[in-house]
Scaffold this active site. Structure first.
Site, PDB file in Angstrom:
ATOM      1  N   HIS A 220      22.643  21.317  64.911  1.00 43.30           N
ATOM      2  CA  HIS A 220      21.676  21.253  63.804  1.00 43.30           C
ATOM      3  C   HIS A 220      20.352  21.934  64.169  1.00 43.30           C
ATOM      4  CE1 HIS A 220      24.077  18.781  61.133  1.00 43.30           C
ATOM      5  NE2 HIS A 220      24.395  18.013  62.156  1.00 43.30           N
TER       6      HIS A 220
ATOM      7  N   HIS B  97      26.642  19.305  74.521  1.00 45.22           N
ATOM      8  CA  HIS B  97      26.607  18.868  73.117  1.00 45.22           C
ATOM      9  C   HIS B  97      27.939  19.262  72.495  1.00 45.22           C
ATOM     10  CE1 HIS B  97      24.226  17.516  69.666  1.00 45.22           C
ATOM     11  NE2 HIS B  97      24.885  18.411  68.957  1.00 45.22           N
TER      12      HIS B  97
ATOM     13  N   ASN C 133      18.726  15.672  65.074  1.00 43.87           N
ATOM     14  CA  ASN C 133      18.895  14.986  63.784  1.00 43.87           C
ATOM     15  C   ASN C 133      17.633  14.237  63.358  1.00 43.87           C
ATOM     16  OD1 ASN C 133      21.744  14.323  65.504  1.00 43.87           O
ATOM     17  ND2 ASN C 133      21.947  15.446  63.574  1.00 43.87           N
TER      18      ASN C 133
END
Ligand SMILES: [Fe+2]
Ligand SMILES: [Fe+2]
Length: 297
Positions: free
Chosen positions: A94, A179, A66
């Site tokens: 991401h 994650h 991020n």
């Protein structure tokens, strides 16, 4: 936004305390959770060298999925984190938000993405790095599937990888990052690897959990490291726009990272070189709004 000075008092910590003594051969590892936005990047860049010194860190791993305005990681940001002392950088869901990272990951094996992406995905899901004394450490990341995009099985993918290594033999330490959204999946993954990895650390939820422990088989575990970003926010993003999405259920302002002072959130782990298993685990929280935490001296 201009760069802000970032002073957490770590200079004093580094000089006053010889934090964490280890009589037997061991490896000291620092894992830092999801770096969010400019404030997270600046805080980590300013503090990671001091944390490495204060805690006598030999291996540092930073999740930076991020870092780029909350979405993805740009190559120059990765280079800055490596320059600040990150030995390995990890990504997450991401991973590909900044497409420039795709050629960069192919050329930089110390930047890794989840290992259970489909075959043929750029980059790798693990890396072996050499630390002081010629010891080797395996760092891997797996991504959960509960309330996440479907991927290959993280358990099976990790088991396949670990069949190639022997903890305390071919590698002195194994750090596995999970994650994932669900604490249940992360805890199951931790127990799945208990005794086979030095540590299993969760990321993605951006809130540090208070469940740091050494599991019965000797694997250090914390279900989420927390983010490194501004906690006057909704998981790192400006709170008004993020709150409106839940309240009004209407499209609103584009989400942007909150840019107040960041709290660096991480986990400190100390392993036993004889076995590769964990001796201690302790949360690390520095700066910003959250209550501070540092391993005991
Ligand atoms: Fe994240
Ligand atoms: Fe994530």
């Amino acid at each position: 936004m201009p760069a802000r000075p970032y002073d957490t008092g770590l200079d004093a910590v580094a000089t006053k305390r010889g934090i964490v003594s280890c009589k037997d051969p061991c490896m000291r590892i620092l894992f830092i959770g999801d770096v969010v936005g400019r404030c997270g990047r600046e805080a980590v860049a300013a503090s990671l060298p001091k944390l490495r010194e204060a805690l006598r860190i030999e291996l540092s791993v930073v999740n930076a999925e991020n870092a780029s305005h909350g979405f993805g990681l740009a190559p120059d940001m990765a280079a800055a984190l490596f320059a600040a002392g990150a030995d390995v950088i990890t990504l997450g869901n991401h991973a590909w938000d900044r497409k420039e990272i795709i050629p960069y990951i192919a050329e930089n094996p110390r930047l890794i993405r989840a290992l259970n992406f489909p075959p043929g995905t750029p980059g790798a899901g693990s890396v072996v790095v050499e630390v002081a004394g010629g010891r080797r450490a395996l760092v891997l990341q797996a991504m959960g599937r509960l309330f996440m995009d479907p991927l290959d099985c993280p358990f099976r993918a990790t088991a396949d990888l670990l069949s190639k290594y022997r903890l305390g033999g071919t590698v002195a330490a194994i750090l596995a990052e999970i994650h994932a959204e669900a604490s249940s999946e992360k805890m199951a993954y931790g127990h799945f690897l208990d005794g086979q990895a030095s540590a299993v650390i969760g990321t993605h939820t951006h809130c540090p959990s208070a469940d740091a422990q050494v599991l019965p088989g000797g694997t250090a575990f914390q279900s989420d490291a927390g983010m490194s970003g501004d906690y006057d926010s909704v998981i790192g993003m400006v709170k008004d726009a993020a709150t409106m999405r839940f309240w009004r259920k209407m499209p609103g302002e584009r989400l942007a990272p909150a840019e107040g002072e960041a709290t660096i959130c991480g986990v400190f782990i100390e392993t036993d070189d004889a076995t590769g298993l964990a001796k201690t685990i302790a949360p690390v929280r520095v700066g910003g709004r959250l209550a501070a935490a540092m391993p005991a001296g």
